[in-house]
Design a protein around this motif. Sequence first.
Motif, PDB file in Angstrom:
ATOM      1  N   LYS A  44       0.805  -1.219   0.000  1.00 20.41           N
ATOM      2  CA  LYS A  44       0.000   0.000   0.000  1.00 20.41           C
ATOM      3  C   LYS A  44       0.843   1.275   0.000  1.00 20.41           C
ATOM      4  N   GLY A  45       2.164   1.125  -0.126  1.00 20.99           N
ATOM      5  CA  GLY A  45       2.966   2.339  -0.140  1.00 20.99           C
ATOM      6  C   GLY A  45       4.454   2.077  -0.069  1.00 20.99           C
ATOM      7  N   ASN A  92       5.033   7.605   0.287  1.00 18.15           N
ATOM      8  CA  ASN A  92       4.050   7.607  -0.791  1.00 18.15           C
ATOM      9  C   ASN A  92       3.102   6.447  -0.561  1.00 18.15           C
ATOM     10  N   ASN A  93       1.867   6.781  -0.152  1.00 16.73           N
ATOM     11  CA  ASN A  93       0.889   5.718   0.102  1.00 16.73           C
ATOM     12  C   ASN A  93      -0.500   6.173  -0.325  1.00 16.73           C
ATOM     13  N   GLU A  94      -1.528   5.485   0.141  1.00 21.38           N
ATOM     14  CA  GLU A  94      -2.897   5.775  -0.291  1.00 21.38           C
ATOM     15  C   GLU A  94      -3.359   7.169   0.108  1.00 21.38           C
ATOM     16  N   SER A  95      -2.693   7.762   1.089  1.00 22.78           N
ATOM     17  CA  SER A  95      -3.062   9.105   1.538  1.00 22.78           C
ATOM     18  C   SER A  95      -2.358  10.206   0.754  1.00 22.78           C
TER      19      SER A  95
END
Length: 346
Positions: A245-246, A283-286
Amino acid sequence: MSHSINTALTSFGMSGQVFHAPFLLNNPNFTITKILERTKTNSATKVPNSIIVRTYQEILEDPKIDLVVVNTPNYLHFEMAKQALQYGKHVVLEKPFTNTVEEGIELIDLAKQKGLVLSVYHNRRFDNGHKTIIEILNKKLLGNLKIFESSFDRFRPEIGPKKWKEEENPGAGILYDLGSHLIDEALVLFGQPNSIYADLQIQRKNGEVIDYFDIKLYYDSYVAELKSGMLMKELGPKYVLHGDKGSYIKYGNDPQEEQLMNGIFPGSKNYGIEEKSNWGILNNESGRGAYPTVQGTYQHFYENIYQTIVNGKELLIKPEEALDVILLIEKAIQSSNEKRVIALDK
């Protein structure tokens, strides 16, 4: 023990001046009473209240000394630590703990027999990057981790002047020097791996000891890769983490070492705090952006040593954990020599 811990340093090179003396001097629970300098007097101005001695025996036979810091060349670690324990002193050993697993087991057994504290100065557990990664993993900001990379890049193409580091002595080479840091970090984060593969090389002209390594630790669902070399003119990232996820990537080393060399000690403004420009990228879903680096705290090592000796608190860096590092170093050597993956017993 109601008084401060009377402490002796067994050398006063970079290790003594940068990684030990500043924390002992800035902690009122310790007093540096003696420093072993066989020919020099470097500590006279920096630790003026300490006595310079020329022989180790002067430290061992002093009944007032409670703690001995063995921060000498690696090949001396075992014998000097053993002697200190036999004389009833608590011991802090610079990394690497010992040069062989057998030596480490002997020291652990002796410390237990004598009822003494034995610890190893794996200070990189208190690096800002390491502490930041713990926070990121605990918050599950990357989802399920798949790849972890930790590197210690240097550019030192010439053979250095310290013969004990550059010649074929027990514990010489960067596998024992920097590798012990990276392996300890991986073990703290992830525990014992299932298997190990290592590529160990001598890359520099006229080199005699390992000056490059690439170690892969295999876990159930992810891989930890630990790398270091002396021919990295362009430094790569210190950390690379990828999950489902990141990702998190960070360049640059913890500022504490440079701060200490410049006379900035714990308690000083901004000690252990990194400039925002050096923060890693998450760097992820947010979204994607700089992730604040957690403050580094090398001083916590000696704070814990005091609490363990005086108040019986749990030791943060146990010798058994340091022994696991030496075991993996030996397995890395075996893997490289045999050019195969080595399965590990848990």
